[in-house]
Design a protein around this motif. Structure first.
Motif, PDB file in Angstrom:
ATOM      1  N   SER A   2       0.573  -1.063  -0.194  1.00 32.74           N
ATOM      2  CA  SER A   2       0.072   0.344   0.190  1.00 32.74           C
ATOM      3  C   SER A   2       0.845   1.581   0.005  1.00 32.74           C
ATOM      4  N   ASN A   3       2.440   1.304   0.384  1.00 32.95           N
ATOM      5  CA  ASN A   3       2.908   2.818   0.579  1.00 32.95           C
ATOM      6  C   ASN A   3       3.420   2.348  -0.769  1.00 32.95           C
ATOM      7  N   ILE A   4       3.085   4.145  -1.123  1.00 36.65           N
ATOM      8  CA  ILE A   4       4.331   3.942  -2.328  1.00 36.65           C
ATOM      9  C   ILE A   4       5.780   4.869  -2.112  1.00 36.65           C
ATOM     10  N   PRO A   5       6.562   4.231  -3.076  1.00 31.76           N
ATOM     11  CA  PRO A   5       8.007   4.314  -2.988  1.00 31.76           C
ATOM     12  C   PRO A   5       7.903   5.690  -3.512  1.00 31.76           C
ATOM     13  N   PRO A   6       8.703   7.048  -2.827  1.00 34.23           N
ATOM     14  CA  PRO A   6       9.165   8.135  -3.235  1.00 34.23           C
ATOM     15  C   PRO A   6       9.913   8.021  -4.395  1.00 34.23           C
ATOM     16  N   THR A   7       8.963   6.978  -5.124  1.00 31.46           N
ATOM     17  CA  THR A   7      10.148   7.202  -6.887  1.00 31.46           C
ATOM     18  C   THR A   7       8.749   6.389  -7.397  1.00 31.46           C
ATOM     19  N   PRO A   8       9.310   7.199  -9.024  1.00 35.83           N
ATOM     20  CA  PRO A   8       8.241   6.177 -10.072  1.00 35.83           C
ATOM     21  C   PRO A   8       8.898   5.075 -10.253  1.00 35.83           C
ATOM     22  N   ARG A 243       6.868  15.196  -2.313  1.00 32.53           N
ATOM     23  CA  ARG A 243       4.931  15.197  -1.941  1.00 32.53           C
ATOM     24  C   ARG A 243       4.957  13.826  -1.650  1.00 32.53           C
ATOM     25  N   LEU A 244       5.115  12.670  -2.888  1.00 33.89           N
ATOM     26  CA  LEU A 244       4.940  11.734  -2.846  1.00 33.89           C
ATOM     27  C   LEU A 244       5.424  10.546  -1.085  1.00 33.89           C
ATOM     28  N   GLN A 245       6.127  10.949  -1.148  1.00 36.07           N
ATOM     29  CA  GLN A 245       7.043  11.297   0.400  1.00 36.07           C
ATOM     30  C   GLN A 245       6.053  11.003   1.607  1.00 36.07           C
ATOM     31  N   GLY A 246       6.163   9.266   1.853  1.00 37.79           N
ATOM     32  CA  GLY A 246       4.965   9.019   3.440  1.00 37.79           C
ATOM     33  C   GLY A 246       2.990   8.790   2.723  1.00 37.79           C
ATOM     34  N   ALA A 247       3.178   8.854   1.682  1.00 34.50           N
ATOM     35  CA  ALA A 247       2.018   8.902   1.018  1.00 34.50           C
ATOM     36  C   ALA A 247       1.681   7.762   0.770  1.00 34.50           C
ATOM     37  N   THR A 248       0.108   6.970   0.659  1.00 38.08           N
ATOM     38  CA  THR A 248      -0.445   5.997   0.461  1.00 38.08           C
ATOM     39  C   THR A 248      -0.900   5.651  -0.946  1.00 38.08           C
ATOM     40  N   ALA A 249      -0.719   4.710  -1.321  1.00 39.59           N
ATOM     41  CA  ALA A 249      -1.907   4.552  -3.002  1.00 39.59           C
ATOM     42  C   ALA A 249      -3.693   4.694  -2.375  1.00 39.59           C
ATOM     43  N   ASP A 250      -3.405   3.750  -1.373  1.00 36.23           N
ATOM     44  CA  ASP A 250      -5.129   3.876  -0.997  1.00 36.23           C
ATOM     45  C   ASP A 250      -5.934   5.163  -0.696  1.00 36.23           C
ATOM     46  N   GLU A 251      -4.956   5.659   0.133  1.00 33.36           N
ATOM     47  CA  GLU A 251      -4.935   7.301   0.595  1.00 33.36           C
ATOM     48  C   GLU A 251      -5.449   8.142  -0.168  1.00 33.36           C
ATOM     49  N   ALA A 264      -7.103  20.066  -4.725  1.00 36.55           N
ATOM     50  CA  ALA A 264      -5.424  19.198  -3.381  1.00 36.55           C
ATOM     51  C   ALA A 264      -6.172  18.402  -4.053  1.00 36.55           C
ATOM     52  N   ALA A 265      -7.194  16.765  -4.066  1.00 41.15           N
ATOM     53  CA  ALA A 265      -7.479  15.391  -3.509  1.00 41.15           C
ATOM     54  C   ALA A 265      -7.133  14.926  -5.434  1.00 41.15           C
ATOM     55  N   GLN A 266      -7.731  15.964  -6.543  1.00 42.38           N
ATOM     56  CA  GLN A 266      -6.870  15.197  -7.380  1.00 42.38           C
ATOM     57  C   GLN A 266      -5.329  15.743  -8.429  1.00 42.38           C
ATOM     58  N   LEU A 267      -4.956  17.118  -7.554  1.00 39.49           N
ATOM     59  CA  LEU A 267      -3.275  16.565  -7.975  1.00 39.49           C
ATOM     60  C   LEU A 267      -2.532  15.977  -6.943  1.00 39.49           C
ATOM     61  N   GLY A 268      -3.389  14.862  -5.721  1.00 34.19           N
ATOM     62  CA  GLY A 268      -2.775  14.294  -5.459  1.00 34.19           C
ATOM     63  C   GLY A 268      -2.887  13.210  -5.791  1.00 34.19           C
ATOM     64  N   VAL A 269      -3.848  12.768  -6.947  1.00 34.09           N
ATOM     65  CA  VAL A 269      -3.580  11.249  -6.790  1.00 34.09           C
ATOM     66  C   VAL A 269      -3.534  11.319  -8.263  1.00 34.09           C
ATOM     67  N   ALA A 270      -3.276  13.382  -9.510  1.00 35.20           N
ATOM     68  CA  ALA A 270      -2.125  13.150 -10.319  1.00 35.20           C
ATOM     69  C   ALA A 270      -1.139  12.748 -10.522  1.00 35.20           C
ATOM     70  N   ASP A 271      -0.408  13.023  -9.032  1.00 38.57           N
ATOM     71  CA  ASP A 271       0.884  12.782  -8.574  1.00 38.57           C
ATOM     72  C   ASP A 271       1.611  11.215  -8.559  1.00 38.57           C
ATOM     73  N   LEU A 272       0.200  10.267  -7.790  1.00 46.01           N
ATOM     74  CA  LEU A 272       0.665   8.949  -8.429  1.00 46.01           C
ATOM     75  C   LEU A 272       0.512   8.410  -9.755  1.00 46.01           C
TER      76      LEU A 272
END
Length: 331
Positions: A2-8, A243-251, A264-272
């Motif tokens: 579930s955790n996003i690595p802070p990289t693509p 921005r992705l550091q510490g974030a989770t895909a599910d969240e 803000a929510a759309q910016l977050g998932v766009a980063d993902l």
């Protein structure tokens, strides 16, 4: 996971290389008996010498014409593909890391280097819109890995994921460098040109996971030279990592689904999306929300799109189309 690595750095699907795989113009790799080694760490148990596939080197240069060798080799061990260019500063940071790890894994992987300027077919096949781009080939099946220069620890984590994926597909061999063959450790590699001071400081900070300092160094480089495209691209990459550091895909996905008009929510998932290589999804998401926001929120969405354009590359047709749509929305 579930955790996003802070990289693509996720294994993000196959690339269609059929036009190259079916060329059949290259000679196969050096003949040897089938490889069969148990998976493990870099120092894990190796196949017997008589069972190992013999290769000229653990680091090889491949071309549009010789890529069939990589396809054949990937039936025995996973092949990491490094798409680079001589003029690319981040490539000069990443390539030595990949070469060093290829030696450390002692035949469990092979590194194939592709000069994108000289090999347009492979560049297109691997969808290398910006460089460095790193992919893998496992059992003839290509997988995208990540874009940009990452710290060595994160590159190592990606290679471990590749080895796990390979083992699940029955690819767990080991290769042996032919006696007397020049290997990457023995070859006299020219020293890479030093990076500009602020670029080097930014890269050193990224190695330490200090994205705040890296961002500040790239911003200083841009202030000193607004035309420093390498610094602009570096700033876009490290800002995404931060921005992705510490974030989770599910969240992130849950927040975006719950608030489809919340910028803000759309910016977050766009980063993902952009970190996973889903470029059109990221562009479309932000272009859809852009007309619904105003003031500072509108500027934030516009700025994020411009940052993504730097990440993907100005000449990419997806960027051209997105720029055109953004201009229409602005005016």
């Amino acid at each position: 996971m579930s955790n996003i690595p802070p990289t693509p750095a996720g294994l993000r699907g196959a690339v269609d290389l059929s036009s190259l795989v079916n060329r059949g113009t290259a000679s196969p790799p050096a003949p040897a008996s089938a490889a069969a080694a148990a998976p493990g760490g870099p120092g894990g148990a190796a196949a017997g010498v008589s069972d190992a596939l013999v290769v000229p080197s653990l680091v090889v240069d491949v071309t549009d014409q010789t890529f069939q060798d990589v396809i054949e080799l990937s039936m025995q061990v996973p092949v990491i593909v490094d798409l680079w260019a001589e003029w690319c500063g981040p490539c000069k940071q990443l390539s030595p890391v990949l070469e060093r790890l290829a030696q450390e894994y002692d035949g469990r992987i092979v590194l194939a280097k592709v000069d994108v300027d000289a090999n347009p077919q492979l560049t297109q096949a691997f969808q290398a819109q910006s460089i460095p781009t790193v992919a893998a080939v496992i059992g003839g099946r290509p997988l995208g890995l990540f874009v940009g220069a990452l710290p060595e620890a994160e590159v190592r984590d990606v290679i471990e994921q590749v080895l796990q994926a390979a083992a699940q597909n029955g690819i767990a061999g080991r290769v042996q460098v032919a006696d007397g063959a020049p290997d990457a450790d023995a070859a006299a590699e020219p020293e890479p040109e030093p990076l500009p001071p602020h670029h080097q400081a930014a890269y050193d900070a990224i190695e330490q996971g200090d994205y705040t300092t890296a961002i500040a160094e790239y911003r200083t480089a841009i202030a000193q030279d607004p035309h420093d495209r390498m610094a602009v691209a570096g700033l876009a990459q490290v800002s995404l990592l931060d921005r992705l550091q510490g974030a989770t895909a599910d969240e992130l996905r849950a927040a975006a689904a719950a608030a489809p008009t919340d910028p803000a929510a759309q910016l977050g998932v766009a980063d993902l999306d952009i970190s996973g290589g889903h470029v059109e999804d990221a562009f479309g998401r932000l272009l859809d929300v852009f007309p619904t926001v105003h003031g500072a929120e509108r500027e934030a969405v516009r700025a994020r799109l411009v940052e993504y354009f730097e990440l993907v590359g100005a000449d990419d047709p997806r960027v051209v189309a997105a720029r055109r749509r953004l201009a229409t929305l602005l005016y």
